[in-house]
Write an enzyme that holds these catalytic residues in place. Sequence first.
Site, PDB file in Angstrom:
ATOM      1  N   GLY A   1       0.794  -1.217   0.000  1.00  6.28           N
ATOM      2  CA  GLY A   1       0.000   0.000   0.000  1.00  6.28           C
ATOM      3  C   GLY A   1       0.827   1.268   0.000  1.00  6.28           C
ATOM      4  O   GLY A   1       0.482   2.251  -0.655  1.00  6.28           O
ATOM      5  N   THR A   2       1.941   1.261   0.724  1.00  2.92           N
ATOM      6  CA  THR A   2       2.781   2.460   0.803  1.00  2.92           C
ATOM      7  C   THR A   2       3.331   2.841  -0.562  1.00  2.92           C
ATOM      8  O   THR A   2       3.276   4.007  -0.971  1.00  2.92           O
ATOM      9  CB  THR A   2       3.924   2.246   1.802  1.00  2.92           C
ATOM     10  OG1 THR A   2       3.372   2.195   3.129  1.00  2.92           O
ATOM     11  CG2 THR A   2       4.935   3.381   1.743  1.00  2.92           C
TER      12      THR A   2
ATOM     13  N   SER B   1      -4.047  -3.445  -0.451  1.00  2.00           N
ATOM     14  CA  SER B   1      -2.878  -4.158   0.059  1.00  2.00           C
ATOM     15  C   SER B   1      -3.245  -5.588   0.397  1.00  2.00           C
ATOM     16  O   SER B   1      -4.372  -5.870   0.811  1.00  2.00           O
ATOM     17  CB  SER B   1      -2.330  -3.450   1.298  1.00  2.00           C
ATOM     18  OG  SER B   1      -1.181  -4.103   1.786  1.00  2.00           O
ATOM     19  N   ALA B   2      -2.281  -6.501   0.240  1.00  2.00           N
ATOM     20  CA  ALA B   2      -2.547  -7.930   0.420  1.00  2.00           C
ATOM     21  C   ALA B   2      -2.551  -8.378   1.872  1.00  2.00           C
ATOM     22  O   ALA B   2      -3.374  -9.204   2.271  1.00  2.00           O
ATOM     23  CB  ALA B   2      -1.516  -8.740  -0.362  1.00  2.00           C
ATOM     24  N   HIS B   3      -1.635  -7.852   2.677  1.00  2.00           N
ATOM     25  CA  HIS B   3      -1.469  -8.441   4.009  1.00  2.00           C
ATOM     26  C   HIS B   3      -2.554  -8.037   5.000  1.00  2.00           C
ATOM     27  O   HIS B   3      -2.559  -8.499   6.135  1.00  2.00           O
ATOM     28  CB  HIS B   3      -0.069  -8.152   4.574  1.00  2.00           C
ATOM     29  CG  HIS B   3       0.155  -6.750   5.029  1.00  2.00           C
ATOM     30  ND1 HIS B   3       0.166  -6.389   6.344  1.00  2.00           N
ATOM     31  CD2 HIS B   3       0.401  -5.623   4.328  1.00  2.00           C
ATOM     32  CE1 HIS B   3       0.420  -5.099   6.456  1.00  2.00           C
ATOM     33  NE2 HIS B   3       0.562  -4.609   5.243  1.00  2.00           N
TER      34      HIS B   3
ATOM     35  N   CYS C   1       2.732   1.395  11.439  1.00  2.01           N
ATOM     36  CA  CYS C   1       3.785   2.121  10.724  1.00  2.01           C
ATOM     37  C   CYS C   1       4.380   3.249  11.560  1.00  2.01           C
ATOM     38  O   CYS C   1       5.424   3.807  11.229  1.00  2.01           O
ATOM     39  CB  CYS C   1       3.237   2.684   9.412  1.00  2.01           C
ATOM     40  SG  CYS C   1       2.619   1.401   8.305  1.00  2.01           S
TER      41      CYS C   1
END
Length: 401
Positions: free
Chosen positions: A91-92, A221-223, A347
């Site tokens: 995502g970042t 995002s995947a995680h 984060c």
Amino acid sequence: MFTLQYIGISLFNAKRCFFLSLEIYLDNSATTKPCPEAIEAANEMMTLFWGNPSSTHAKGNEAAQKIKEARRTVASAISAAPEEIFFTSGGTEANNIAIFGAAARNKKNGSRIVTSAIEHSSVLDSVADLEKQGFEVIRVMPDSFGHISTEAIAQAVNSDTVLVTMMMVNNEVGSILPIESTVKTARKKAPKAIIHCDCVQAFGKIPISVKKLGVDMITVSAHKIYSPKGVGALYKRKGLHIPSLTHGGHQEDSFRPGTEASPLIAAFGAATAIACDRFSMKERYEQVVSLKNYAVERLSQIDGVVINSPDDALPYIINFSTCCVKAETMLNFLSDRGIYVSGGSACAKGEPSHVIKALNLPRDVSDSAIRVSLSADNTREEIDILTRSVAEGMAALAHFN
């Protein structure tokens, strides 16, 4: 006397062993445990389809086909076309590509960027860098529950606006931002503005349709949906041309070059197929609503606890404060007991939450804010243990603060 002392020590050790063996994971907004389907897909890519997807021989074609299947799955999940999906490292990176690319593409049309003060750091740090380059950045403030109104956005957007970037769901308090109405407002006042939405916390939890939202770009995002870390995706509307930030290959249509992480991408596709199935998504959502209501009820029964999340927040996220024990102290207390929550975005690495600061809450509330983020795998029994442990922590630690 010896017997009583021995029994006391034994009971203490038994309780300690119980906590050491306990593991209650309530930090799903930070990351999720990979599901068996995602693990199997990644393993298959590493053991069977391990060729370079850019190679033109059969082994490369096998890997390329698996990436193609994953791209179709992710695209379908948000009602997009496969050619509108670009895989990234997460995502970042997707947020960075969208924001810097949009600013470079549109700077001839103006200099104003509109965002909210409660965005993820990958958005806020990116626009801060653009601000140093001469862009005007308007950060719309939330109310005390994290709501951002369409009216506030309307006041911020003007004809000089080149980019509007807002998240769909806040990652710390769970407030849902009015993306659809914001897009309509922004389009009227700034027809040439590019509109980007960070959907990382919404993806796999609530239905997302790029056609309905009317945005130009979306980050996922995947995680956050039970897939391994290290992969995400950026939806970019067909026909929208923005410059690439990196160079050196033709992968991802030369937009995000570099050899694709095919095991992670395949895992992402497998997890998406499960998370974004409309029937199972609705079923999980209803389970989490019931669990969230129970958790809020139990937490509210603890004297001194304040719920910071709004009533209409995404049910997967509950933010609360003890008002007497600093967040870091309580986190350590709970972690020692095998209960995993957070003090805000992972984060932030323990830094004070900019989101909680933006809510302008009293100091004792902001200093003690804790985020519980749920999944459908969590249970009422786990919530009972959490709430008992929070109450015990408040009683044991309050005088140390």
